[in-house]
Design an enzyme around this catalytic site. Sequence first.
Site, PDB file in Angstrom:
ATOM      1  N   SER A 129      41.785  24.269  30.356  1.00 55.11           N
ATOM      2  CA  SER A 129      41.585  24.803  31.499  1.00 55.11           C
ATOM      3  C   SER A 129      43.149  24.502  31.956  1.00 55.11           C
ATOM      4  CB  SER A 129      40.817  23.834  32.233  1.00 55.11           C
ATOM      5  OG  SER A 129      39.338  23.865  31.888  1.00 55.11           O
TER       6      SER A 129
HETATM    7  N1  SAH Z   1      39.006  19.501  27.608  1.00 55.81           N
HETATM    8  C1  SAH Z   1      39.572  20.409  26.727  1.00 55.81           C
HETATM    9  C2  SAH Z   1      39.067  21.801  27.090  1.00 55.81           C
HETATM   10  C3  SAH Z   1      38.345  22.339  25.952  1.00 55.81           C
HETATM   11  S1  SAH Z   1      37.595  23.929  26.244  1.00 55.81           S
HETATM   12  C4  SAH Z   1      41.054  20.197  26.608  1.00 55.81           C
HETATM   13  O1  SAH Z   1      41.619  19.401  27.277  1.00 55.81           O
HETATM   14  O2  SAH Z   1      41.423  20.983  25.648  1.00 55.81           O
HETATM   15  C5  SAH Z   1      35.805  23.423  26.153  1.00 55.81           C
HETATM   16  C6  SAH Z   1      35.479  22.777  24.795  1.00 55.81           C
HETATM   17  O3  SAH Z   1      33.958  22.579  24.847  1.00 55.81           O
HETATM   18  C7  SAH Z   1      35.595  23.767  23.471  1.00 55.81           C
HETATM   19  O4  SAH Z   1      36.555  23.133  22.702  1.00 55.81           O
HETATM   20  C8  SAH Z   1      34.203  24.136  22.820  1.00 55.81           C
HETATM   21  O5  SAH Z   1      34.246  24.089  21.506  1.00 55.81           O
HETATM   22  C9  SAH Z   1      33.654  22.764  23.502  1.00 55.81           C
HETATM   23  N2  SAH Z   1      32.173  22.587  23.484  1.00 55.81           N
HETATM   24  C10 SAH Z   1      31.235  23.812  24.254  1.00 55.81           C
HETATM   25  N3  SAH Z   1      29.984  23.254  23.969  1.00 55.81           N
HETATM   26  C11 SAH Z   1      29.793  22.246  23.437  1.00 55.81           C
HETATM   27  C12 SAH Z   1      29.097  21.105  22.950  1.00 55.81           C
HETATM   28  N4  SAH Z   1      27.551  21.510  23.291  1.00 55.81           N
HETATM   29  N5  SAH Z   1      29.445  20.029  22.516  1.00 55.81           N
HETATM   30  C13 SAH Z   1      30.701  19.538  22.398  1.00 55.81           C
HETATM   31  N6  SAH Z   1      31.723  20.512  22.603  1.00 55.81           N
HETATM   32  C14 SAH Z   1      31.260  21.717  23.312  1.00 55.81           C
END
Ligand code: SAH
Length: 291
Positions: A129
């Site tokens: 993000s």
């Molecule tokens: N906080 C992260 C943002 C990652 S984007 C950063 O700093 O990079 C959101 C992430 O949520 C993705 O990697 C996706 O695979 C994960 N995601 C989606 N559904 C999920 C779930 N049920 N459990 C764990 N991760 C999940």
Amino acid sequence: MNSPKNSLRKPTFPATLDLSLGRGAANGLGVPNTVTRILPKKPAATAAVNSVLKTLPTKTAPVQTSGLGLDSSKVRATMVRKLEAQGIQDVRVLTAMNTVPRHQYVDTALANQAYEDTSLPIGWGQTISKPNVVARMMSLLFENKTAPYGRVLEIGTGCGYQAALLSQMANEVYSIERIRGLYEKAQANVRPFAIANLRLLLGDGMLGYPKGAPYFGIIAAAGGDAIPQSWIDQLAVGGRIVAPVENNRLQNKPSNGTNEQSLVVIDKSATGIKRTVLELVQFVPLKSGIG
Ligand code: SAH
């Protein structure tokens, strides 16, 4: 949970600072199924932020600037000033963002964009993000809270950047990712910084992580059609969840597949749950299972 070792890692701040953000969020809003928009507050803490920028040494491993082509601490400080100008006031959040080298969490080819206010691809169809959104969500998570902060659960580790930020503030951070490749990437990203209070997990975050409960806070970087009950169950009394939720579902309309979401805050008290719906956001979808 609040080990003395970890509390030593936390920055200290001038006691007189107003660390609140968007206090209106708690103004009797949050009646279930009511959509309420609250604009972020305007900047006010410039002096405090400037003193943060002047005095704070980086607490992480030395920043390697190769691939970035510039002094990363300066660009990072510029990013933090912009965040402050955009209304982020929580000095704890600004301090963390001034400390964690975002360019070391994204691919080398994108490192020169790491301090722009933009989301970036992290592989596997996922994105990190933009800094403003990360800062806003963390400000909400810690709003009106004082140390010790307890354990935080992050859903969606991605590249590990927000997990590293959270570990600067919370006593303990558990971060769970469902995509193995990203889980491994995040492990590799955080390894050089040897973050003692951060635990990365591979699993379905929709189930939360009961072994670590109860949590002081839960923050999700992926948006679903509702806040999973497991998160509410695993939240401590007095704790807060900050997560994107599909807009249509918030208004009890059928999902329209556009993935338009609003930021939702859930506060758990001894008497029940209060839900507050904030501004529109755009996150990758929350998916179940490991894949
Ligand atoms: N906080 C992260 C943002 C990652 S984007 C950063 O700093 O990079 C959101 C992430 O949520 C993705 O990697 C996706 O695979 C994960 N995601 C989606 N559904 C999920 C779930 N049920 N459990 C764990 N991760 C999940």
